[in-house]
Design an enzyme around this catalytic site. Sequence first.
Site, mmCIF file in Angstrom:
data_model
loop_
_atom_site.group_PDB
_atom_site.id
_atom_site.type_symbol
_atom_site.label_atom_id
_atom_site.label_comp_id
_atom_site.label_asym_id
_atom_site.label_seq_id
_atom_site.Cartn_x
_atom_site.Cartn_y
_atom_site.Cartn_z
ATOM 1 N N GLY A 61 0.811 -0.817 -0.259
ATOM 2 C CA GLY A 61 -0.005 0.065 -0.264
ATOM 3 C C GLY A 61 0.116 1.199 -0.054
ATOM 4 N N PRO A 62 0.219 2.189 -0.392
ATOM 5 C CA PRO A 62 0.961 3.561 0.253
ATOM 6 C C PRO A 62 1.540 4.250 0.828
ATOM 7 C CG PRO A 62 -1.725 4.090 -1.449
ATOM 8 C CD PRO A 62 -1.127 2.537 -0.462
ATOM 9 N N GLY B 126 2.309 5.279 4.159
ATOM 10 C CA GLY B 126 1.190 6.007 5.733
ATOM 11 C C GLY B 126 0.425 5.398 5.844
ATOM 12 N N THR C 139 3.630 -0.867 9.332
ATOM 13 C CA THR C 139 4.427 -1.391 9.814
ATOM 14 C C THR C 139 3.318 -1.406 11.150
ATOM 15 O OG1 THR C 139 5.923 -0.311 8.767
ATOM 16 C CG2 THR C 139 6.644 -0.325 11.083
ATOM 17 N N HIS D 193 -9.591 36.206 -8.300
ATOM 18 C CA HIS D 193 -9.592 34.964 -8.553
ATOM 19 C C HIS D 193 -9.488 33.583 -7.741
ATOM 20 C CE1 HIS D 193 -5.697 31.872 -10.157
ATOM 21 N NE2 HIS D 193 -5.995 31.260 -8.994
ATOM 22 N N GLU D 194 -9.416 33.871 -6.237
ATOM 23 C CA GLU D 194 -10.332 32.991 -5.675
ATOM 24 C C GLU D 194 -11.595 32.732 -5.658
ATOM 25 O OE1 GLU D 194 -8.589 30.940 -4.635
ATOM 26 O OE2 GLU D 194 -6.320 31.624 -5.003
HETATM 27 P P1 ADP Z 1 3.420 2.970 6.790
HETATM 28 O O1 ADP Z 1 4.577 1.785 7.448
HETATM 29 O O2 ADP Z 1 2.056 1.939 5.756
HETATM 30 O O3 ADP Z 1 3.853 3.951 5.546
HETATM 31 P P2 ADP Z 1 3.350 3.075 9.441
HETATM 32 O O4 ADP Z 1 2.411 1.641 9.557
HETATM 33 O O5 ADP Z 1 4.676 4.081 9.754
HETATM 34 O O6 ADP Z 1 2.481 3.448 7.641
HETATM 35 O O7 ADP Z 1 2.212 4.223 10.163
HETATM 36 C C1 ADP Z 1 3.078 5.606 10.441
HETATM 37 C C2 ADP Z 1 1.624 6.347 11.618
HETATM 38 O O8 ADP Z 1 0.319 6.370 10.858
HETATM 39 C C3 ADP Z 1 1.452 5.382 12.364
HETATM 40 O O9 ADP Z 1 2.009 5.178 13.388
HETATM 41 C C4 ADP Z 1 0.283 6.283 12.865
HETATM 42 O O10 ADP Z 1 0.204 6.678 14.018
HETATM 43 C C5 ADP Z 1 -0.532 6.875 11.804
HETATM 44 N N1 ADP Z 1 -1.570 5.988 10.725
HETATM 45 C C6 ADP Z 1 -1.400 4.979 10.071
HETATM 46 N N2 ADP Z 1 -2.785 4.297 9.346
HETATM 47 C C7 ADP Z 1 -2.923 4.830 10.642
HETATM 48 C C8 ADP Z 1 -4.845 3.763 10.991
HETATM 49 N N3 ADP Z 1 -6.025 2.726 9.688
HETATM 50 N N4 ADP Z 1 -5.104 3.721 11.973
HETATM 51 C C9 ADP Z 1 -4.448 4.475 13.832
HETATM 52 N N5 ADP Z 1 -3.058 5.024 12.773
HETATM 53 C C10 ADP Z 1 -2.932 5.282 11.742
HETATM 54 ZN ZN ZN Z 2 -6.099 29.211 -8.877
HETATM 55 MG MG MG Z 3 6.295 1.310 7.269
#
Ligand code: ADP
Ligand code: ZN
Ligand code: MG
Length: 630
Positions: free
Chosen positions: A217-218, A220, A224, A437-438
């Site tokens: 997945g993307p 964040g 992990t 503009h806005e």
């Molecule tokens: P990845 O490994 O997918 O890049 P992480 O697991 O490191 O992302 O996520 C980073 C942080 O984002 C986590 O420590 C948590 O605080 C927050 N986070 C991400 N996804 C969730 C989720 N589904 N629920 C709660 N917190 C999340």
């Molecule tokens: Zn604009």
């Molecule tokens: Mg990660």
Amino acid sequence: MKQQQSQQPPKKDSAFSALVWGFLIVILLNWLVFPLFTGQRILPTDYGSFVQKIDSGLVKEVVVEDGEIYFTTAEGGKDYAYRTGEANDPQLVERLLNAESPNAGHKVVFTRVAPKENSPVLNFFLMWVLPGLIFYFVWRQASRSIQARMGAGGNFMSFGNSGAKIYAESDTKTTFADVAGQDEAKDTLSEIVDFLHNPKKYAEIGASLPKGALLVGPPGTGKTLIARAVAGEAKVPFFSISGSEFVQMFVGMGAAKVRDLFRQAGEKAPCIIFIDEIDAIGKSRDGNWGGNDEREQTLNQLLTEMDGFDGRKGVVILAATNRPETLDKALLRPGRFDRRVQMELPDLEGRKAILRVHLERVKHGAIDLDIVARATAGSSGAELANIVNEAALRAVRMGRRTVTTADLEESVEVVLAGAQKKNQVLSGTEKKLVAYHEIGHALVAALQTHSAPVHKITIIPRTSGALGYTLQVDSGEHVLQDKEELFNRIVTLTGGRSAEEVMLDAVTTGASNDIEQATRLARAMVTRYGMSEKYDMVELETVNNRYLGGDTSLACSPETAADVDREVMRIVKEAHRKAKEMIAGHRDIMHRAAAFLLEKETITGEEFMAIVRDGGGGVPGSPVDGGAQH
Ligand code: ADP
Ligand code: ZN
Ligand code: MG
């Protein structure tokens, strides 16, 4: 019950090295610095003047040392100190004995200091031992700080002789409750949790669970996080290592680390091995990156180990990546990472759930989660976590004790557009341009159907460089977007520039970001979504890495590419024409709304829609998408 078998060198070692450093510093000070401060200033002079001063009876004291003559005089009531070189002068002693002196007995006091010879032991120490010691300590200090960086932030164990830093947690506190949304992922992984709880149940029937699951997945989205949560739920040790740790300078080291990891995990079974960012070693071995022996060996070792261990023993391997398309096919075949757990960007409900989880950790009053979740379409879990934290920081800055909805809304904008730049000075004309503009964007959005309602318009500059912006917040969640919607979006994007042209007869650089977005959208319509009649459902561009930016490469002939450019141009031009038409037809609203915005700097969607509705004299039944703002 944490395992902390860190094999750090004992403490007294570092006390000793501090002692040595202190010692070195004292020596340096003695050699270099102190002589500058002690004693009188010594003036250099020549031998002739020395002799002259002796003969004139000015010299008080003479010291001969190391081929140099130091002498003091009293001249005109003042004392001076001089230094001169020793000349081969056999009469010097006689001269001094006969000389007059300002001293009490009219005799010059003179001494010769015997040249000092360092003891051979000291010489040996200074020339050989000391440099060696210095070198040794510098080297050790450097290598230790590198190790500290590699092992920072966790309890780690040093394994065997490969020195792999593997984070081993036997007591993981994270559970599925910490992972909001992602229900499909949790479903898939809970089977693994059950297996780790109760391997016998599966063994009796003869089933062996998948050895590995790949989290895709993307960035964040909580890959992990969920891996750790699996260990927390199953209450088993969690071995985690990053893929890049395997990639070593020396061929064979990475493979040794893999062996170590699996041996250690085998002893602790049932347990979880987590390899984060596995694409670092798992890249396809198709030779594109020109035979990297080390990586290939490491990957081969990983494949061998995964085949080698007994699936019924209870070692489960999880791995995470955001570049699944680059992984070697051999890793994905049955018996290895045959389960694939998709972690997607959260939808509306998912975002609410994630915000809820993170809001639990801060003090807050009543929060309108819905509005925040709708304003953050497309944000990852990590970004949402960041937004909550920014909101808490803002609450502290404002001297409040709890987080409010306003804090969250502002921090959404900070994360999306940067912080407010309060002291940027815009000239009156510039401000007027930005306001028109806005309002142009907002009005065009409001006059079209299938376009998200305007939530907020502001002309306070942001650190991202935006001089103002119009925030549109969708009332629902869109999974599919139709052609009309996308085209309307392009029209809205051209609305800003159109307003400048129509209302103020000006063309500025302020539309550069709009142009970029509009062009990209139009291009995607033609090349990827099959939304042009001419090219129908032919793929003209391929997306390279879906989860990281999604840059594309052409998949058509140069002639077609040139024609695609024309098609894109046609779409954008058509949108621009439509936007100008709309604005020209609603000049009154434009003037009133822009004046209001100039005065307030920030106006809400409702305030704006009120102006649009009674539209400079009221446009009954105008096609205004004035639906629910919240
Ligand atoms: P990845 O490994 O997918 O890049 P992480 O697991 O490191 O992302 O996520 C980073 C942080 O984002 C986590 O420590 C948590 O605080 C927050 N986070 C991400 N996804 C969730 C989720 N589904 N629920 C709660 N917190 C999340
Ligand atoms: Zn604009
Ligand atoms: Mg990660």
